[in-house]
Write a protein that holds these residues in place. Structure first.
Motif, PDB file in Angstrom:
ATOM      1  N   SER B 218       0.850  -1.188   0.000  1.00  0.00           N
ATOM      2  CA  SER B 218       0.000   0.000   0.000  1.00  0.00           C
ATOM      3  C   SER B 218       0.885   1.237   0.000  1.00  0.00           C
ATOM      4  CB  SER B 218      -0.860   0.009   1.246  1.00  0.00           C
ATOM      5  OG  SER B 218      -0.031   0.274   2.355  1.00  0.00           O
ATOM      6  N   ARG B 225      -0.518  -5.278   1.342  1.00  0.00           N
ATOM      7  CA  ARG B 225      -1.922  -5.131   1.095  1.00  0.00           C
ATOM      8  C   ARG B 225      -2.561  -6.460   0.678  1.00  0.00           C
ATOM      9  NH1 ARG B 225      -5.013  -0.391   0.389  1.00  0.00           N
ATOM     10  NH2 ARG B 225      -7.122  -1.156   0.133  1.00  0.00           N
ATOM     11  N   THR B 257      -5.179   0.840  -3.652  1.00  0.00           N
ATOM     12  CA  THR B 257      -4.162   1.178  -2.656  1.00  0.00           C
ATOM     13  C   THR B 257      -3.836   2.664  -2.660  1.00  0.00           C
ATOM     14  OG1 THR B 257      -2.309   0.885  -4.139  1.00  0.00           O
ATOM     15  CG2 THR B 257      -3.061  -1.068  -2.949  1.00  0.00           C
TER      16      THR B 257
END
Lengths: 264, 258
Positions: B218, B225, B257
């Protein structure tokens, strides 16, 4: 192929301009002396070159011109060599070690603005008027730029390169010899270049004070006897030898730093 | 295909709750936050992350060039604290030694380790051949193109015989054409001489082309993530419908993200 031809052209062009500008200078000098009142204080270029030529066989003072120049060169080499063997390590220590820098840099910063020639009186009191005081003056004149450039070379090593060497397993001592040193070579050479011309200037000044031979001595005795031809001959020899020294060093640099020259 | 980041405690590389903050005066910048991932032996893992999100910091921590503020990295059960030749790095800006020839650069690691000259020469020759640079042994990096420099960087890392290769956006500075070519080359070299690879990029297509597994990061502060296992046959065809479908799907996750 095309690139190569162009390169040769620029080289030839530079040579043509070089000759043209020198011929121009001599021509202006000649005309000024020939047609103005300048001839009361200035000899013509022909007189000077004739003097330089004849002094290859006829003594000025006690020896011929080449030996005067050799005498000056010998002083430069001793003083300059001392400046190199002291200055390069000092600069590198300053660049590599934080303690070294903390100890040496303040002293260096204080001494740095003092011109080499300001050391002449002390040099004479310490070493007398012989050769040692001349070596000393030449050494202190050359050493400043040698230290300064070695220092900046050694302190500006790219940390990514040091990191890469560490990742490849280099120990600190290997990093010093295989990364720090080679990466500072171009900078060190820049310092050597400036240092050499400073020491060539310093030898002339040192010889003007007290000497019985040398290029500086030719000028001073020329002044004492009111001989402008001799003064100008001395000056021109100094200029030519200085040019030659700088070119020699540049050739050496080109050999040692081939990796740093684009497209060679 | 998508699977939550389950950690295997016996994996070759274990990145265990790693975090990193930089303190600048009164401000603290949190760059990495609780990063946990594992890599198996000879696995090709691509770390995919947007822009300036601390990917290089993560590589530096894995390499041992920087210390984590929290958590730890272990390789083969041993904690990573300092740079070590068992982990090789290929850099974004190549980081070749400009005063050494191609040969000198590639042979640098073995030379530092005191490998005898003859053996070193053979190893250097082998890896220069592997990356397709035969004939350029005596050239200085300044005379090489960007793609060729990266080949030298890869050969240099390989020649030191590391068990782990860390590649930090190695093709970030190359033009698109050379980039495709280098991706194929890396795939070929890795297939011929398998190593555990952690490859960092911000390019989705590159990730799908190369990875056994993609770890999606992210944005700042960076954390893991998602993970994607890529089971396509190698060498991959980046025009096949399966490839394009994966690329699109991962692309959607990347969007989220931001």
């Amino acid at each position: 192929m095309r690139k190569k031809i162009r390169f040769q052209n620029t080289k030839a062009e530079t040579a043509v301009y070089f000759c043209a500008s020198l011929t121009g200078l001599l021509l202006i000098w000649y005309l000024a002396v020939r047609y103005t009142n300048l001839n009361k204080v200035m000899p013509s270029p022909f007189e000077v070159f004739a003097f330089v030529g004849s002094s290859f066989v006829k003594n000025i003072g006690s020896r011929i011109l080449p030996f005067h120049i050799l005498a000056s060169l010998k002083r430069v080499f001793v003083g300059y060599f001392l400046a190199c063997i002291i200055g390069i390590p000092l600069g590198i220590i300053m660049g590599c070690s934080r303690t070294g820098k903390a100890v040496i840099k303040p002293i260096f910063e204080l001494l740095r603005p003092i011109p080499g020639l300001a050391w002449i009186p002390l040099a004479i009191l310490w070493f007398g008027i012989g050769e040692s005081s001349k070596y000393f003056i030449i050494c202190v004149s050359a050493i400043v730029s040698i230290i300064l450039n070695s220092y900046s070379g050694a302190s500006q090593v790219d940390p990514i390169l040091t990191g890469a060497a560490k990742m490849l397993g280099a120990r600190p001592i290997q990093i010093f010899f295989y990364i720090t040193l080679p990466s500072s070579v171009p900078q060190i050479f820049a310092g050597l270049q400036v240092g050499l011309s400073s020491s060539w200037m310093a030898v002339i000044a040192a010889e003007m004070i007290r000497a019985s031979e040398g290029a500086g001595w030719i000028i001073t005795t020329g002044m004492e006897s009111g001989n402008t031809v001799q003064i100008l001959s001395g000056m021109i020899s100094i200029g030519l030898v200085g040019l030659l020294l700088a070119s020699l060093l540049r050739l050496m640099e080109r050999g040692l730093c081939a990796w740093n020259i684009q497209g060679k | 295909m998508e699977h939550s980041g389950k950690i295997k405690k016996d994996a070759m590389i274990l990145c265990d709750h790693v975090s990193k903050s930089f303190v600048n005066g009164n401000e603290t910048a949190e760059v990495l936050k609780d990063i946990t991932l594992s890599v198996e032996e000879n696995e090709f893992v691509v770390i995919l992350g947007p822009g300036q999100c601390g990917k290089t910091t993560l590589v530096n921590i894995l390499a041992g060039l920087e210390r984590a503020s929290g958590g730890e990295v272990t390789v083969n059960g041993k904690k990573v604290t300092d740079p070590e030749p068992e982990r090789g790095v290929v850099y974004q800006k190549t980081a070749l030694f400009p005063w050494l020839t191609v040969e000198g650069n590639v042979g640098f690691g073995p030379k530092m380790a005191g490998v005898p000259k003859k053996e070193r020469k053979e190893r250097t020759k082998h890896y220069i051949e592997l990356v397709g640079l035969s004939g350029f042994e005596k050239s200085y990096p300044i005379k090489l193109s960007g793609g060729m420099r990266q080949r030298v960087g890869i050969a240099r890392a390989y020649c030191n015989n590391p068990s782990v290769l860390l590649m930090d956006e190695p093709f970030g500075h190359l033009d698109a054409q050379t980039r495709y070519l280098m991706q194929e080359e890396v795939e070929r070299i890795w297939s011929q001489d398998k190593r555990t690879v952690i490859f960092v990029t911000n390019n989705i297509e590159e990730a799908v082309y190369l990875a056994d597994r993609i770890v999606l990061l992210s944005n700042c502060p960076t954390t893991v993530r998602n993970e994607f296992k890529i089971d396509l046959q190698r060498p991959r065809d980046n025009m096949s419908s399966e490839f394009l479908r994966l690329r699109e799907e991962i692309g959607r996750h990347v969007e989220m993200t931001r």
